[in-house]
Design an enzyme around this catalytic site. Structure first.
Site, mmCIF file in Angstrom:
data_model
loop_
_atom_site.group_PDB
_atom_site.id
_atom_site.type_symbol
_atom_site.label_atom_id
_atom_site.label_comp_id
_atom_site.label_asym_id
_atom_site.label_seq_id
_atom_site.Cartn_x
_atom_site.Cartn_y
_atom_site.Cartn_z
ATOM 1 N N HIS A 56 0.989 -1.223 -0.009
ATOM 2 C CA HIS A 56 -0.029 0.196 -0.002
ATOM 3 C C HIS A 56 1.087 1.204 0.031
ATOM 4 C CE1 HIS A 56 0.826 -0.615 4.175
ATOM 5 N NE2 HIS A 56 0.347 0.600 4.580
ATOM 6 N N HIS A 58 1.408 4.075 1.900
ATOM 7 C CA HIS A 58 2.132 4.713 2.978
ATOM 8 C C HIS A 58 3.691 4.906 2.804
ATOM 9 C CE1 HIS A 58 -1.482 4.090 5.711
ATOM 10 N NE2 HIS A 58 -2.003 5.145 4.886
ATOM 11 N N ASP A 60 5.872 4.674 4.944
ATOM 12 C CA ASP A 60 6.821 3.618 5.777
ATOM 13 C C ASP A 60 6.879 2.403 4.898
ATOM 14 O OD1 ASP A 60 4.209 3.481 6.522
ATOM 15 O OD2 ASP A 60 4.770 1.952 8.212
ATOM 16 N N HIS A 61 6.008 2.401 3.671
ATOM 17 C CA HIS A 61 6.266 1.255 2.951
ATOM 18 C C HIS A 61 6.821 1.468 1.645
ATOM 19 C CE1 HIS A 61 3.582 -1.252 5.955
ATOM 20 N NE2 HIS A 61 3.535 0.163 6.176
ATOM 21 N N HIS A 112 -7.060 -0.705 5.908
ATOM 22 C CA HIS A 112 -6.148 0.024 6.255
ATOM 23 C C HIS A 112 -6.083 1.440 5.271
ATOM 24 C CE1 HIS A 112 -2.389 1.341 8.303
ATOM 25 N NE2 HIS A 112 -1.865 1.129 6.853
ATOM 26 N N ASP A 131 -0.164 -3.934 6.190
ATOM 27 C CA ASP A 131 -0.921 -3.246 7.557
ATOM 28 C C ASP A 131 -2.081 -3.774 7.543
ATOM 29 O OD1 ASP A 131 1.624 -2.060 7.986
ATOM 30 O OD2 ASP A 131 0.860 -0.075 7.661
ATOM 31 N N HIS A 169 4.819 -4.709 10.807
ATOM 32 C CA HIS A 169 5.251 -3.961 11.669
ATOM 33 C C HIS A 169 5.470 -4.979 13.177
ATOM 34 C CE1 HIS A 169 4.638 0.151 10.583
ATOM 35 N NE2 HIS A 169 3.709 -0.281 9.912
HETATM 36 FE FE FE Z 1 2.831 0.746 7.997
HETATM 37 ZN ZN ZN Z 2 0.257 1.655 6.348
#
Ligand code: FE
Ligand code: ZN
Length: 257
Positions: A56, A58, A60-61, A112, A131, A169
């Site tokens: 996805h 985001h 942090d990905h 998410h 996530d 995570h």
């Molecule tokens: Fe994440």
């Molecule tokens: Zn995420």
């Protein structure tokens, strides 16, 4: 034979690194930061990064995608309906891709985010779910509805018992703290809490999890259980009509927990 290694990123992200030793090539999932992958590749000078899989949008990905693609020429796969930097191939539900000689199935699992996808390897029973499903928990609902997330999790929960859950995570211990509050009488949750607490104290990763363990200890897969329904009913002061509503109440409770 593919070996899977976890690279830590930021404070609690994992970048899953799949290694094909025969051809000295690797694939990564959700490289939010290029640095840990670059460091691995420097240490393994004759290996190449061939593929980058994204669940996805985001940061942090996807934060490391463009740098890694620029450095290595790796092919980038990501969900069709989200904005993914450097994406070479857009994926939709039911797609099958070949990565390191391994077949991966694509599942759309909104909740998410709306375009979130998961990758499933049907022979090894590996699930890379970003996530969506976490060990003992699930992702926050940034874009989707509780109903969408509930349906996405139900779909993942229908995979075989021995499916290994590679989520993105290290949230397991705090998720289990919540799970204990939901089901104070669940011995599997209590046992898992002790186990994960010991692992984390020793600096050990708590993943991958298995679907069997998740069914026994993850409140978000247990909305149909009497113990969970009763706890939610006592908190809400009324009995909720459907499993979906119990799920929504659980998610809302966890957001404030
Ligand atoms: Fe994440
Ligand atoms: Zn995420």
């Amino acid at each position: 034979m593919i070996k899977i290694e976890a690279l830590s990123a930021f404070s609690d992200n994992y970048i899953w690194l799949l290694q094909d030793a025969q051809h000295k090539r690797v694939a990564v999932i959700d490289p939010g930061d290029a640095a840990p992958v670059q460091a691995w590749l420097r240490k393994h000078g004759d290996w190449t990064l061939s593929d980058i899989l994204i669940t996805h949008h985001h940061n942090d990905h996807v934060g490391g995608v463009e740098q890694l693609r620029h450095d290595t020429g790796a092919r980038v796969y990501g969900p069709a309906t989200e904005k993914i930097p450097g994406r070479d191939q857009a994926l939709v539900d039911g797609d099958r891709i070949d990565v390191l000689g391994l077949a991966l199935q694509v599942f759309e699992v909104p909740g998410h985010t709306l375009g979130h996808i998961a990758f499933y390897q049907p022979d090894q029973h590996w699930l890379f779910c970003g996530d969506t499903l976490f060990a003992a928990g699930c992702g926050r609902l940034f874009e989707g509805t509780p109903l969408q997330m509930h349906q996405s999790l139900q779909r993942l929960a229908a995979l075989p018992d021995d499916t290994l859950i590679y989520c993105a995570h290290e949230y397991t211990l705090s998720n289990l703290r919540f799970a204990k509050a939901v089901e104070p009488g669940n011995a599997d949750i209590a046992r898992r809490f002790e186990q994960v607490e010991a692992w984390r104290r020793g600096g050990q990763i708590s993943l991958p999890s298995s679907l069997k363990l998740e069914r026994a200890t993850n409140p978000f897969l247990r909305a149909a259980e009497t113990s969970v329904k009763e706890m939610i009913a006592s908190r809400e002061g009324r009995t909720l009509a459907s499993e979906g509503e119990v799920f929504a109440a659980l998610r809302a409770w966890k957001d404030r927990f």
